[in-house]
Design a protein around this motif. Structure first.
Motif, PDB file in Angstrom:
ATOM      1  N   PRO A  11      41.940  39.707  30.223  1.00 33.72           N
ATOM      2  CA  PRO A  11      40.943  38.794  30.926  1.00 33.72           C
ATOM      3  C   PRO A  11      39.793  38.479  30.168  1.00 33.72           C
ATOM      4  N   ARG A  31      41.771  22.252  37.782  1.00 29.47           N
ATOM      5  CA  ARG A  31      42.417  23.209  38.728  1.00 29.47           C
ATOM      6  C   ARG A  31      41.718  24.770  38.404  1.00 29.47           C
ATOM      7  N   PRO A  33      40.551  28.109  39.420  1.00 31.08           N
ATOM      8  CA  PRO A  33      40.929  28.985  40.603  1.00 31.08           C
ATOM      9  C   PRO A  33      39.994  28.969  41.652  1.00 31.08           C
ATOM     10  N   ARG A  36      40.303  34.686  42.861  1.00 30.50           N
ATOM     11  CA  ARG A  36      40.587  35.814  41.550  1.00 30.50           C
ATOM     12  C   ARG A  36      40.940  37.125  42.096  1.00 30.50           C
ATOM     13  N   ARG A  74      56.205  35.942  35.862  1.00 35.68           N
ATOM     14  CA  ARG A  74      55.178  34.918  35.284  1.00 35.68           C
ATOM     15  C   ARG A  74      55.493  33.565  35.842  1.00 35.68           C
ATOM     16  N   LEU A  77      53.442  33.836  39.119  1.00 37.44           N
ATOM     17  CA  LEU A  77      51.963  33.564  38.749  1.00 37.44           C
ATOM     18  C   LEU A  77      51.559  32.267  38.713  1.00 37.44           C
ATOM     19  N   SER A  78      52.648  31.624  38.132  1.00 36.51           N
ATOM     20  CA  SER A  78      52.315  30.189  37.787  1.00 36.51           C
ATOM     21  C   SER A  78      52.242  29.450  39.150  1.00 36.51           C
ATOM     22  N   LYS A  81      49.015  30.045  40.805  1.00 40.23           N
ATOM     23  CA  LYS A  81      47.955  29.244  39.992  1.00 40.23           C
ATOM     24  C   LYS A  81      47.793  27.897  40.270  1.00 40.23           C
ATOM     25  N   GLU A  86      44.656  33.019  41.061  1.00 40.62           N
ATOM     26  CA  GLU A  86      44.639  33.660  39.782  1.00 40.62           C
ATOM     27  C   GLU A  86      44.809  35.072  39.660  1.00 40.62           C
ATOM     28  N   ILE A  88      44.849  38.684  37.773  1.00 41.00           N
ATOM     29  CA  ILE A  88      44.330  39.292  36.811  1.00 41.00           C
ATOM     30  C   ILE A  88      44.811  40.644  36.621  1.00 41.00           C
ATOM     31  N   GLU A 117      33.186  37.917  36.077  1.00 38.10           N
ATOM     32  CA  GLU A 117      34.790  37.217  36.203  1.00 38.10           C
ATOM     33  C   GLU A 117      34.751  36.666  37.575  1.00 38.10           C
TER      34      GLU A 117
END
Length: 278
Positions: A11, A31, A33, A36, A74, A77-78, A81, A86, A88, A117
């Motif tokens: 991160p 775009r 986020p 988070r 993954r 997660l996409s 997003k 998002e 982390i 963050e």
């Protein structure tokens, strides 16, 4: 073996000015986020009945890693997003050794990361002794038990909050087992997820220790950041190797719990967005 990517991006931290710029950019179509979410989990620990040996894996470690770092993780997660969420999770930084010192370091880090963050939600995961359900913990208590960590160190049984600082100030709380802080995750919504159950007792070991420290820091210094603790099932076989654990998690039973974890993350994000997000 699991199809887990070779590395997980660390991160990045940002200055307040950079975070503000990101928010402004999101208003003109970028775009950035909207929510988070930081995840943490634990490495293997040493239960008393294993004769002093470590388990080869912790189910919180395997389940969270699969949920976010496998090939389909993954892809998931996409998709999140694209919706402005998002997640982390850094295997080096957010996968904790089972020691009071590691929890202490993570607690000190949480306050800094909540601001740097721009974190909206922190979900801590750990392993419990039941092997068929995911427990949504409702309450963090200011207490430690008498079990040592894997470094044979005992926690401060009088006051978990001892030594915690926030915004440069020492936090001192009531030294009592009765002093508690509620989870700020949307517990009622999480309990609608198949495979979850309510728990009012996060124990008196490192899971409760992490839960209480995290909630205390956020309660006093970053009250808009939600935090809570989720207990995932124990290994089906305490003597299983890591490879056997990976095989279990890739099977039907393990995948059910992976989906429950993803649903917990998605539901928490959705509820945060419904209440105005960041």
């Amino acid at each position: 073996l699991l199809p887990i990517a070779s590395s997980t991006p660390r991160p990045q931290t940002h200055t307040r000015a950079q975070l503000q710029s990101a928010k402004e950019a999101s208003m003109v179509g970028c775009r950035a986020p909207k929510v988070r979410i930081l995840l943490t989990a634990f490495r293997p620990f040493r239960p008393s009945y294993t004769g002093g040996t470590l388990w080869e894996y912790n189910t919180s470690e395997l389940l969270v890693k699969y949920a976010v770092a496998s090939v389909d993780g993954r892809q998931w997660l996409s998709r999140l997003k694209e919706e402005g969420v998002e997640v982390i999770f850094d295997e080096d930084e957010d996968l904790l050794h089972v020691t009071f010192a590691a929890v202490e370091r993570k607690a000190a880090e949480i306050g800094r990361r909540a601001e740097a963050e721009n974190l909206d939600i922190i979900i801590h995961f750990g392993q419990h002794s039941v092997n068929d359900v995911v427990l949504v913990e409702t309450t963090a208590r200011n207490r430690n038990g008498t079990s040592p960590d894997v470094a044979d160190t005992l926690g401060d049984q009088a006051d978990i909050s001892y030594g915690i600082q926030c915004l440069g100030q020492h936090i001192s709380m009531e030294k009592s087992d009765d002093f508690c802080l509620p989870s700020t995750l949307p517990v009622s919504e999480l309990l609608k997820i198949e495979g979850t159950r309510k728990s009012d007792n996060a124990g008196s070991y490192l899971c409760n220790n992490m839960f209480f420290k995290s909630r205390l820091i956020l309660e006093k210094c970053y009250p808009t950041t939600w935090a809570g603790f989720i207990h995932v099932p124990s290994p089906p076989d305490a003597k299983a190797t890591r490879e056997e654990g990976n095989t279990w998690i890739s099977g039907e039973a393990g995948q059910k719990f992976v989906q429950t974890i993803r649903s917990i993350i998605e539901t928490s994000a959705r509820e945060k967005l419904s209440k105005g997000g960041v």
